[in-house]
Write an enzyme that holds these catalytic residues in place. Structure first.
Site, PDB file in Angstrom:
ATOM      1  N   GLU A 120       0.826  -1.222   0.000  1.00 36.14           N
ATOM      2  CA  GLU A 120       0.000   0.000   0.000  1.00 36.14           C
ATOM      3  C   GLU A 120       0.859   1.271   0.000  1.00 36.14           C
ATOM      4  OE1 GLU A 120      -3.777   0.053   1.818  1.00 36.14           O
ATOM      5  OE2 GLU A 120      -3.844  -2.124   2.015  1.00 36.14           O
ATOM      6  N   GLY A 121       1.973   1.167  -0.751  1.00 36.27           N
ATOM      7  CA  GLY A 121       2.923   2.267  -0.860  1.00 36.27           C
ATOM      8  C   GLY A 121       4.082   2.045   0.082  1.00 36.27           C
TER       9      GLY A 121
END
Ligand code: CAA
Length: 381
Positions: free
Chosen positions: A364-365
């Site tokens: 998620e990054g």
């Protein structure tokens, strides 16, 4: 400013904790070892309403807020980070964008079964050549006969893939427009031309199913386009803003769980005729870890409250994830050191927690993406 947890949230935390301790903790080591997806606990969580915490009751949700939702992820992740991410990916990355951007028909058809937990959700953005640079989507979607979409391409590293029924998918509808040519679709398991590919054998969160998604002339009904054509990249970024608070809560839970285990262990283990908790090195190590974990917790809760208050929270989510993920890796590594040789064995959960912590700095990054988001918000260009 009030840093106290109110009664309603505390009662729910107690409920989440009881479930985590009684149902999740006992199987955590086994499902990690065997890479078994804990479907029995997913069903129990569905019955308890844990798969739709932040959605209104009219859509099958529990009608609670983001804060309560992240507290659930936190409690689950204290004992099993795999279970934490199963709930997080389902809720933040699949049900939430349908709630935010879907039509009323899409909400009735897809959000309701997701929120009640009858169906499980997943999110497909990442591709072999579109990881951090997520606008470089190669998967295409073409509208045929003004009747249905045909998707071609593949997605990788998709959390929940092997167990999910409903997928929120990003695909390129007009390559010439770059990120403004990306659109969002709801794809169901069983749609023609859609299949699950390679299952990843991972270092951590081994009980969460991470697989490839394959689209080979996959036929998706016209009405499964979500929101406006060309807005998919924006929707994905907005979805990830919320998702990052969930992963920050997962990281927070991992750190708290590791500290809990270590506090117990150092009071049982003796060396040089003393409990190792009596050595100042142990006390200072644990004190530092506790203080840093509390700091991470404030950031995670702050980001959740900002989302609940409809304030801008992109930068707060990024800061929460950056700090909580870094802390989870640091804390689990230090805790393992206090366990010594025993910590390196599978007789104790600490090595699993250390393996699980690492992914929070990546998915998620990555932490580097969070720093791009934060420095961008600061205007440092
Ligand atoms: N909210 C709303 N809009 C946003 C936004 C946000 N948070 N972030 C960007 N945008 C908009 C911008 O405003 C811009 O719009 P305009 O063109 O209209 O001005 C547009 O999106 C493009 O923005 P950028 O130029 O900043 O985009 P970029 O291509 O440079 O990428 C990035 C920036 C931060 C690196 C982004 O690509 C990113 O977050 N990458 C990481 C992706 C990621 O987290 N992947 C994880 C996938 S899920 C997963 O991990 C697996 C799982 O299942 C758990």
């Amino acid at each position: 400013m009030d840093f106290r947890i109110d009664e309603e949230h505390q009662e729910l935390i107690d409920l989440y904790r009881e479930f985590a301790q009684n149902e999740v903790k006992p199987i955590a080591a086994e499902i990690d070892e065997t890479e078994r997806f804990p479907m029995e606990n997913v069903k129990k969580m569905a019955e308890m309403g844990l798969l739709g915490i932040p959605f209104p009751e009219e859509y099958g949700g529990a009608g609670m807020d983001t804060l309560s939702y992240v507290q659930c992820i936190e409690e689950l992740s204290k004992v099993c980070a795999s279970t934490g991410v199963i709930v997080s990916a389902h809720t933040s990355l699949c049900a939430t964008p349908i709630y935010m951007f879907g039509t009323e028909e899409q909400k009735q058809k897809y959000l309701v079964p997701l929120a009640t937990g009858e169906k499980l959700g997943a999110f497909g953005l990442t591709e072999p050549s579109a990881g951090t640079d997520s606008s470089q989507q190669k998967t295409t979607a073409v509208l045929v006969d003004d009747d249905h979409w045909v998707l071609n391409g593949s997605k990788i590293f998709i959390t929940n893939a092997g167990a999910a029924d409903i997928f929120f998918i990003l695909a390129m509808t007009d390559k010439s427009l770059g990120n403004k040519g990306i659109s969002a679709f709801i794809v169901e398991k069983g749609m023609p031309g859609f299949s699950i590919g390679k299952h990843e054998n991972k270092m951590g969160i081994r009980a969460s199913s991470t697989c490839e998604l394959i689209f080979e002339d996959c036929i998706v009904p016209k009405e499964n386009l979500v929101g406006e054509i060309g807005k998919g990249f924006k929707y994905a970024m907005m979805t990830l803003d919320g998702g990052r608070i969930g992963i920050a809560a997962q990281a927070l839970g991992i750190a708290e769980g590791a500290i809990e285990e270590t506090v117990k262990y150092v009071q049982e283990r003796t060396q040089f005729g003393r409990r190792i908790s009596q050595f100042q090195n142990t006390q200072f190590e644990l004190a530092k870890m506790q203080a840093n974990t509390e700091a991470a917790k404030l950031l995670v809760y702050q980001a959740a409250c900002a989302k609940d208050n409809h304030e801008k929270y992109t930068h707060l989510a990024a800061m929460a994830k950056l700090v909580a993920a870094n802390n989870a890796s640091d804390v689990t590594r230090r805790c393992l050191q206090l366990f010594g040789g025993y910590g390196y064995t599978k007789d104790y959960p600490i090595e699993r927690m250390m393996r699980d912590a690492k992914i929070t700095e990546i998915y998620e990054g990555t932490s580097e993406v969070q720093m791009m988001v934060i420095s961008g918000w600061m205007g440092v260009k």
